[in-house]
Design an enzyme around this catalytic site. Structure first.
Site, mmCIF file in Angstrom:
data_model
loop_
_atom_site.group_PDB
_atom_site.id
_atom_site.type_symbol
_atom_site.label_atom_id
_atom_site.label_comp_id
_atom_site.label_asym_id
_atom_site.label_seq_id
_atom_site.Cartn_x
_atom_site.Cartn_y
_atom_site.Cartn_z
ATOM 1 N N GLN A 154 -8.767 3.121 3.792
ATOM 2 C CA GLN A 154 -7.798 3.602 2.807
ATOM 3 C C GLN A 154 -8.508 4.278 1.640
ATOM 4 O OE1 GLN A 154 -5.910 0.400 0.658
ATOM 5 N NE2 GLN A 154 -4.110 1.610 0.139
ATOM 6 N N GLY A 155 -8.364 5.568 1.530
ATOM 7 C CA GLY A 155 -9.023 6.303 0.452
ATOM 8 C C GLY A 155 -8.054 6.636 -0.668
ATOM 9 N N SER A 175 -8.185 4.662 -4.193
ATOM 10 C CA SER A 175 -8.807 4.466 -5.511
ATOM 11 C C SER A 175 -9.990 5.391 -5.721
ATOM 12 C CB SER A 175 -9.296 3.024 -5.648
ATOM 13 O OG SER A 175 -8.267 2.135 -5.340
ATOM 14 N N SER A 228 -12.526 -0.192 1.536
ATOM 15 C CA SER A 228 -12.859 -1.304 2.436
ATOM 16 C C SER A 228 -13.164 -0.777 3.821
ATOM 17 C CB SER A 228 -11.697 -2.290 2.538
ATOM 18 O OG SER A 228 -11.381 -2.817 1.276
ATOM 19 N N GLU A 259 1.686 -2.699 1.914
ATOM 20 C CA GLU A 259 0.399 -3.345 1.675
ATOM 21 C C GLU A 259 0.601 -4.635 0.895
ATOM 22 O OE1 GLU A 259 -2.430 -0.916 -0.438
ATOM 23 O OE2 GLU A 259 -3.982 -2.449 -0.340
ATOM 24 N N SER A 264 -3.051 -4.759 -9.240
ATOM 25 C CA SER A 264 -3.491 -6.028 -9.828
ATOM 26 C C SER A 264 -2.276 -6.868 -10.223
ATOM 27 C CB SER A 264 -4.332 -5.747 -11.070
ATOM 28 O OG SER A 264 -3.490 -5.263 -12.104
ATOM 29 N N GLU A 275 -1.583 -8.014 -13.076
ATOM 30 C CA GLU A 275 -0.985 -7.516 -14.328
ATOM 31 C C GLU A 275 -0.012 -6.374 -14.028
ATOM 32 O OE1 GLU A 275 -4.278 -8.116 -13.894
ATOM 33 O OE2 GLU A 275 -4.352 -9.922 -15.130
HETATM 34 C C1 FAD Z 1 -12.441 -6.036 -2.650
HETATM 35 C C2 FAD Z 1 -11.639 -4.813 -2.948
HETATM 36 C C3 FAD Z 1 -11.216 -4.016 -1.905
HETATM 37 C C4 FAD Z 1 -10.515 -2.835 -2.161
HETATM 38 N N1 FAD Z 1 -10.165 -2.028 -1.116
HETATM 39 C C5 FAD Z 1 -9.618 -0.798 -1.383
HETATM 40 C C6 FAD Z 1 -9.388 0.130 -0.335
HETATM 41 O O1 FAD Z 1 -9.676 -0.144 0.832
HETATM 42 N N2 FAD Z 1 -8.894 1.337 -0.647
HETATM 43 C C7 FAD Z 1 -8.551 1.685 -1.928
HETATM 44 O O2 FAD Z 1 -8.077 2.777 -2.149
HETATM 45 N N3 FAD Z 1 -8.764 0.816 -2.946
HETATM 46 C C8 FAD Z 1 -9.289 -0.420 -2.700
HETATM 47 N N4 FAD Z 1 -9.533 -1.285 -3.743
HETATM 48 C C9 FAD Z 1 -9.297 -0.829 -5.113
HETATM 49 C C10 FAD Z 1 -8.179 -1.531 -5.821
HETATM 50 O O3 FAD Z 1 -6.957 -1.092 -5.382
HETATM 51 C C11 FAD Z 1 -8.401 -1.323 -7.328
HETATM 52 O O4 FAD Z 1 -9.503 -2.123 -7.684
HETATM 53 C C12 FAD Z 1 -7.209 -1.716 -8.141
HETATM 54 O O5 FAD Z 1 -6.207 -0.758 -8.021
HETATM 55 C C13 FAD Z 1 -7.544 -1.877 -9.632
HETATM 56 O O6 FAD Z 1 -8.166 -0.734 -10.136
HETATM 57 P P1 FAD Z 1 -9.526 -0.827 -10.931
HETATM 58 O O7 FAD Z 1 -10.465 -1.608 -10.127
HETATM 59 O O8 FAD Z 1 -9.912 0.531 -11.308
HETATM 60 O O9 FAD Z 1 -9.195 -1.668 -12.212
HETATM 61 P P2 FAD Z 1 -8.510 -1.128 -13.549
HETATM 62 O O10 FAD Z 1 -7.319 -0.358 -13.219
HETATM 63 O O11 FAD Z 1 -9.537 -0.507 -14.399
HETATM 64 O O12 FAD Z 1 -8.023 -2.494 -14.193
HETATM 65 C C14 FAD Z 1 -8.904 -3.363 -14.896
HETATM 66 C C15 FAD Z 1 -8.058 -4.467 -15.506
HETATM 67 O O13 FAD Z 1 -7.116 -3.910 -16.415
HETATM 68 C C16 FAD Z 1 -5.810 -4.321 -16.083
HETATM 69 N N5 FAD Z 1 -4.870 -3.249 -16.378
HETATM 70 C C17 FAD Z 1 -4.964 -1.942 -16.040
HETATM 71 N N6 FAD Z 1 -3.894 -1.271 -16.484
HETATM 72 C C18 FAD Z 1 -3.107 -2.170 -17.095
HETATM 73 C C19 FAD Z 1 -1.838 -2.088 -17.761
HETATM 74 N N7 FAD Z 1 -1.182 -0.948 -17.875
HETATM 75 N N8 FAD Z 1 -1.318 -3.231 -18.273
HETATM 76 C C20 FAD Z 1 -1.985 -4.401 -18.164
HETATM 77 N N9 FAD Z 1 -3.168 -4.529 -17.559
HETATM 78 C C21 FAD Z 1 -3.728 -3.425 -17.026
HETATM 79 C C22 FAD Z 1 -5.871 -4.615 -14.620
HETATM 80 O O14 FAD Z 1 -4.853 -5.507 -14.230
HETATM 81 C C23 FAD Z 1 -7.243 -5.218 -14.474
HETATM 82 O O15 FAD Z 1 -7.202 -6.569 -14.822
HETATM 83 C C24 FAD Z 1 -10.202 -2.479 -3.494
HETATM 84 C C25 FAD Z 1 -10.620 -3.301 -4.533
HETATM 85 C C26 FAD Z 1 -11.326 -4.454 -4.290
HETATM 86 C C27 FAD Z 1 -11.759 -5.287 -5.439
#
Ligand code: FAD
Lengths: 356, 404
Positions: B128-129, B131, B163, B246, B385, B387
């Protein structure tokens, strides 16, 4: 002063690569010996608060160097037992001795029983820095005579040591004693009070180190939420994030306070001391879990990546919780105190006045 | 809701049980026992996929015309429960639960005919591409650029946290095809062959020591326009549809019950002397809390799923299920780590865990608990997440009616 020295000494340490233990940092250990820090930690009379401040910096830097397991605990035990020479060698950094006092689930802890004029040891335990050492200071239960420590070299017949990398970055050893001989001189001959003092000092120091890890996680999270932008602004500006940060600030302050409180109470009588230590260990355990989990959460994906230091502090705190009497165990100790206490109205100053 | 099974359902359950007893080989069960991540290693997951496919049971949640089983909701739930009970490996959901439903709904006849059978058979391994480094929670800010050049898009940019990108032969990706004021309106949904020149995959090691996620870089990658799903600049609709699958496209409670059962067994078989960990009232009390949490979750899942047709997803209530299932999951692995104690907080020589030898089933459990705890911290982060889910949930309730 102590803070600055600690920060300077520990600042340059490297994190172990995930999946492995760190190499024992002999250069730093030598420096700690040369500058008197090992002697300071090993001194049963050192001011609790000073030791706590030093360990706090170690935790903040996330070092895996075994200050408590290889200096504070064995050094104090040897000094209390009057083994001045052995203690001296230890604080000079010659020959490494690891404390072996953690139970193995489902196994009996080491017991020493009389065998003729000598003693024999049976049982199992974990020395969380034992994989780096060639001798162990083993917490034992003497047949009918209470607790003591035994100083045992790794090649003692009847001892098998299994070494492995712990998630805290230390090289652990799981020790199995099967009728291991313990000739006279092996047992330190400490009183129950002496053993209690060593364990209490070690636990207080571990609490301080944990508070340091928590402070580091909070600081890293602060940096991240201020810098990381989503939806066009720093994530720190979202109230859900702000409130979580506030809770983490509170948790870190509480942990630091309790760690210092416990360290100061090392000078109190055993009941007061152990009450304070159990309370601190139980509460810091719970707080550390909260802070560690939320540090990961607020970092988002970066929180689980080993490119960040978060995971290392997280794993060290999980190990802290599982050691020195678990969070659960110490909470039970406080609960036992509550059940037996005539009153819960005493202030910190009441008890402190008696001991001072 | 009627929670009693009809005689037909009981017969069905027995048939399913007999199948698992017969068709699920021990190496695959072992692979699942030692699986510390959300997805199985391909050698385990794909092998199991092929066995289920041969039996015609790979996609109970799909409509029959695309290869579904035609089972009732109750039967699907039974299947899920029995599958977990038997210790079956986790399947690779990026195909079955993510891109599959999107292709069914938005794909061209040619795309359906080509891709859907390959998902079912396990011939294709999807990643899944979505993020990107600067587009996580705020997914719509993604910047990977796709520029039209004749019959192709030329793509530059990068994805992160992908992933199993290092195992996948295909990726479904969101790319920017237009700079629009409403950022969602300039995104397209593409199917990418991972063997195309111009793709580089860099591993990211996570706090459990595993390599599951990756960074993926695109440099002048050429993707046929025919690989777009849905209209140009309409990709966001596909993405939203996919995310609801998902988050809650199935029954998490089945998996979680097995995780709790596993913990229960562990707490029964460890202890000191005659005292089992399970006899500790504190541990038993925490397990009691989790058990009740799971009763609520399973009931909610059954209720929600009974409202949606096969091949559909539940909409915003998915957020509620996602929040609770990730919290319950994390509470189980947290407690398991407490149960194994210090000895469990160690590394093993080889990664992934299934590459190590263990003497006894108990040794396997002791080894798996802590890495699972570490790896499951990600459940409250990915797929939106906690949140973000809470915000969605609050809005949908506050802007909707008083009846939640
Ligand atoms: C193990 C793992 C596997 C993954 N696999 C995939 C995958 O296969 N394909 C893919 O596309 N993505 C994947 N992801 C990505 C995942 O979807 C993102 O990590 C997720 O969307 C959160 O984005 P971020 O990591 O940039 O965190 P951020 O968006 O930077 O968030 C950081 C923190 O801020 C909080 N936050 C952000 N915005 C707000 C708001 N408006 N209000 C309150 N709190 C907020 C979040 O809840 C979090 O606690 C994976 C992630 C992990 C950890």
């Amino acid at each position: 002063m102590i803070r600055d020295s600690g920060a300077k000494l520990f600042g340059r340490c490297e994190r172990p690569r995930v999946g492995t233990a760190a190499a024992f940092d002999a250069a730093l250990w030598g420096e700690l010996a040369a500058n008197g820090w090992l002697a300071f930690l090993a001194d049963p009379g050192a001011a609790g608060a000073d030791v706590a401040l030093f360990l706090l910096e170690a935790g903040r830097a996330g070092v895996s160097i075994p200050l408590i397991d290889c200096a504070l605990a064995p050094g104090r035990a040897l000094r209390l037992a009057g083994r001045a020479d052995a203690a001296e060698r230890l604080v000079r950094g010659e020959g490494r001795v690891a404390l072996a006092a953690e139970p193995v689930a489902g196994r009996n802890a080491p017991v020493a029983s009389r065998s003729g004029s000598a003693w024999a040891l049976d049982g199992e335990c974990i020395a969380p820095a034992g994989g780096w050492c060639d001798a162990f200071l083993v917490a034992v239960e003497l047949d009918g005579r209470g607790p003591d420590f035994a100083l045992i070299p790794q090649d003692r017949p009847g001892l098998t040591a299994m070494r492995y990398a712990g998630m805290d970055g230390c090289q652990h050893a799981r020790l199995r004693f099967e009728a291991a001989s313990a000739p006279s001189g092996t047992l330190l001959g400490l009183s129950a009070d002496g053993v209690g003092a060593v364990l209490a000092a070690m636990r207080a120091a571990a609490c301080a180190e944990a508070a340091g890890h928590m402070a580091a996680l909070l600081a890293a999270t602060r940096r991240h939420v201020l810098a990381r932008k989503q939806f066009g602004k720093p994530i720190a500006s979202f109230q859900a994030v702000e409130h979580r940060i506030a809770r983490m600030v509170i948790a870190v302050e509480e942990a630091r306070s309790l760690a210092l409180f416990a360290a100061i109470r090392l000078a109190a009588d055993a009941t007061e001391r152990d009450r304070a230590i159990s309370g601190a260990k139980a509460k810091i355990g719970a707080l550390s879990r909260f802070v560690a989990q939320n540090a990961v959460q607020l970092h988002g994906g970066m929180g689980v990546s080993e490119d960040m230091p978060v995971g290392h502090h997280f794993r060290r705190l999980a190990t802290f919780e599982a050691r020195h009497g678990t969070t659960r165990h110490h909470r039970d100790q406080v609960a036992a105190f509550v059940r037996g206490a005539p009153s819960l109205g005493g202030s910190l100053l009441d008890a402190g006045a008696g001991a001072a | 809701m009627d929670l009693t099974l009809s005689p037909d359902d009981i017969a069905f359950r027995d048939e399913v049980r007999a199948f698992f007893a017969d068709a699920l080989p021990e190496p695959l069960r072992r692979g699942q026992r030692l699986n510390t991540g959300f997805f199985s290693e391909p050698e385990i997951g794909v092998a199991w996929n092929r066995i289920l496919h041969a039996r015609g049971w790979i996609a109970p949640a799909w409509p029959v015309e695309h290869g579904g089983t035609g089972w009732s909701l109750t039967q699907r739930h039974i299947f899920e429960v029995e599958s977990n009970r038997a210790g079956a490996p986790y399947l690779q959901l990026q195909g079955l639960r993510m891109v599959g439903p999107v292709i069914m709904r938005y794909g061209t006849p040619a795309q359906k005919a080509y891709y859907l059978p390959r998902i079912l058979s396990g011939d294709d391994y999807w990643c899944q591409g979505f993020s990107e480094p600067d587009a996580g929670s705020d997914l719509a800010s993604l910047r990977t650029r796709a520029v039209r050049d004749g019959d192709h898009y030329v793509i530059n940019g990068s994805k992160i946290w992908t992933s199993h990108a290092h195992h996948a032969n295909r990726m479904f990706a969101l790319v920017r095809t237009a700079e629009t004021e409403k950022r969602q309106a300039g995104i397209s949904f593409l199917l990418i062959d991972m063997d195309t020149p111009g793709i580089a995959v860099r591993p990211i090691v996570t706090m459990d020591g595993a390599h599951e996620v990756n960074e993926v870089f695109f440099t002048d990658l050429r993707v046929p326009v025919a690989n777009r799903v849905g209209a140009e600049n309409q990709g966001w609709e596909c993405a939203k549809y996919l995310l609801e699958f998902e988050r809650a496209g199935g029954f998490a409670s089945g998996q979680l019950r097995m995780a709790l059962d596993r913990l229960h067994r562990l707490a029964r078989s460890t202890g000191r002397g005659n005292e089992r960990v399970l006899d500790d009232p504190h541990i038993a009390g925490r397990m009691a809390d989790i058990l009740c949490d799971l009763d609520a979750l399973e009931f909610m899942e059954l209720g929600v799923m009974s409202q949606v047709d096969v091949g559909q997803n539940p909409g915003p209530v998915a957020s509620l299920l996602k929040v609770r299932s990730s919290e319950i999951r994390q509470s189980i692995s947290e407690l398991a780590t407490d149960v194994v104690g210090l000895e469990g907080l160690r590394w093993h020589a080889a990664s992934p865990l299934l590459r190590n030898d263990f003497d006894t089933p108990l040794d396997e459990e002791l080894a798996a608990a802590a890495p699972i705890y570490l790896s499951e911290r990600a459940h409250s982060i990915f797929a939106g997440s906690t949140e973000i889910q809470l915000t969605i949930l609050a809005r949908s309730y506050l802007e909707g009616s008083e009846q939640a």
